[in-house]
Design an enzyme around this catalytic site. Structure first.
Site, PDB file in Angstrom:
ATOM      1  N   GLY A  54       0.868  -1.181   0.000  1.00 20.89           N
ATOM      2  CA  GLY A  54       0.000   0.000   0.000  1.00 20.89           C
ATOM      3  C   GLY A  54       0.905   1.231   0.000  1.00 20.89           C
ATOM      4  N   ALA A  55       0.567   2.203  -0.856  1.00 16.31           N
ATOM      5  CA  ALA A  55       1.499   3.310  -1.113  1.00 16.31           C
ATOM      6  C   ALA A  55       1.928   4.070   0.148  1.00 16.31           C
ATOM      7  CB  ALA A  55       0.879   4.249  -2.151  1.00 16.31           C
ATOM      8  N   ASP A 255      -1.617   4.954  -6.316  1.00 20.64           N
ATOM      9  CA  ASP A 255      -0.187   4.809  -6.001  1.00 20.64           C
ATOM     10  C   ASP A 255       0.646   5.953  -6.539  1.00 20.64           C
ATOM     11  OD1 ASP A 255      -1.351   1.941  -5.934  1.00 20.64           O
ATOM     12  OD2 ASP A 255       0.547   1.867  -4.844  1.00 20.64           O
ATOM     13  N   LYS A 266      -3.931  -0.329  -8.401  1.00 17.33           N
ATOM     14  CA  LYS A 266      -3.829  -1.776  -8.610  1.00 17.33           C
ATOM     15  C   LYS A 266      -4.415  -2.193  -9.955  1.00 17.33           C
ATOM     16  CE  LYS A 266      -2.237  -4.173  -6.604  1.00 17.33           C
ATOM     17  NZ  LYS A 266      -0.840  -4.529  -6.950  1.00 17.33           N
TER      18      LYS A 266
END
Ligand code: MRU
Length: 367
Positions: A54-55, A255, A266
């Site tokens: 997860g960013a 992201d 994603k």
């Protein structure tokens, strides 16, 4: 596990001897297992292996990784700045170069995964602070400040996004943009949690998110822990649910977002956005300012991580296709700005999505 935030990472101990604790997200939902990192190399490997993902969460992990690097034997203290050296308003007086150990750690951490710009952003914040003061104590206080900012930013985004959600809505999300992907309550899932907390009756449809099943393993786990009504769907079911009137809004994380609003997230997110447009369903993105890469004019310059083909050709160690079949496995795709109804950020809502509104909302203040 922190019940209030479901936080996937925490620093334990002081700057000189403490460790970075990471919830091993590969084991969820079967097992809640924590691992401890004591070196920047261990943090970089944990990011690559998606123990933490997860960013915003990998950005924070990278920042804490720099703290670990600052006290390593390969990171001797940098020479102190010359007496009287000061930063001026315009031409900054460069501080001492970061130590070799720290600059090696910077490169290792910043390149552990290529798509989420939050990682480079956070690691570079620490590298730049280390030019002035490379002590572990100073870097730990900065990493902690970034963590606190992320928590507060998540709450601001959640309040903005929840205002778009009405009672009775079915809301689709893709991948996991929740507490597990951030330092706080999450971006897209933070919005949904806030709407639920405000008493709005919502039903969340979580795409399972092939090939690593972040939707099934992580998003459904978070929604269960929060008591939010939800249904898991395979990625291919979204269009049909939209056609049957089950979904009124889509919200995902991101992201990296280019200066014109093109947003990487994603793999599969782009298909969801196309389907949403066809069915006249608003598609929103929730992401902090740290996810914007204003140096990129549009999404064509966003680096897309290509992961191992085994993530697609096998399941649970068993091959799912003929031995001679190859797969391509891009981990992210780019949704064009034209398909995004608005972006909830920690600085305000970008609406309509485009260069001007992004520049206005993000302002010129450093991210
Ligand atoms: O490969 P992952 O699991 O790191 O991908 C994560 C996502 O795509 C998230 O949606 C994104 O990082 C936003 S997290 C708030």
């Amino acid at each position: 596990m922190d019940e209030a935030t479901l936080s996937p990472l925490c620093w334990h101990g002081d700057a000189e001897t403490g460790v970075l604790r990471l919830l091993d997200q590969r084991a969820l939902p079967r097992e809640e297992r924590w691992i401890e990192c004591r070196t920047a190399q261990e943090v970089a490997t944990a990011i690559q292996d998606m123990i933490v993902r997860g960013a915003p969460a990998i950005g924070l992990a990278g920042a804490y990784g720099m703290v670990l690097a600052a006290r390593g034997p390969a990171a001797p203290p940098a020479p102190s700045p010359r007496a009287g050296a000061r930063r001026s308003g315009t031409g900054a007086v460069p501080g001492p170069a970061p130590s070799t150990g720290l600059s090696r750690a910077r490169d290792l951490l910043a390149t552990a995964r290529p798509t989420a710009v939050n990682l480079v952003w956070a690691v570079d914040k620490l590298a730049s602070a280390a030019r002035e003061d490379p002590s572990p104590a100073r870097l730990l206080s900065l990493a902690r400040a970034l963590h606190e900012d992320d928590i507060a930013g998540n709450r601001r985004m959640a309040a903005l996004g929840a205002a778009r959600i009405e009672s009775g809505m079915g809301v689709l999300t893709h991948c996991n943009a929740g507490a597990l992907a951030t330092g706080g309550i999450g971006t897209a899932l933070g919005v949904l949690w806030e709407a639920h907390r405000q008493g709005k009756r919502i039903h969340v449809y979580a795409d399972e998110t092939r090939p690593r099943l972040q939707g099934a393993r992580l998003t459904a786990w978070e929604l269960s822990r929060r008591g939010i009504p939800h249904t898991l769907v395979c990625d291919g079911a979204a269009a049909s649910l939209m056609a049957r009137g089950r979904i009124q809004l889509v919200v995902t994380g991101a992201d990296r977002i280019a200066a014109n609003g093109d947003a990487a997230n994603k793999i599969g997110t782009y298909s969801v956005a196309v389907n949403a447009r066809f069915h006249a369903i608003p598609f929103h993105v929730a992401a902090p300012a740290a996810t914007f890469d204003l140096a990129l004019p549009d999404g064509r310059g966003i680096p897309i991580e290509e992961r191992s083909e085994e993530e697609v050709t096998a399941w649970g160690g068993e091959r799912t296709c003929p031995a001679q079949t190859h797969a391509t496995n891009p981990a992210f795709d780019v949704t064009p700005a034209a398909l995004i109804r608005s972006i909830f950020t920690d600085r305000g809502e970008v609406d309509p999505v485009g260069r001007e509104a992004i520049a206005r909302v993000l302002g010129s203040a450093s991210r």
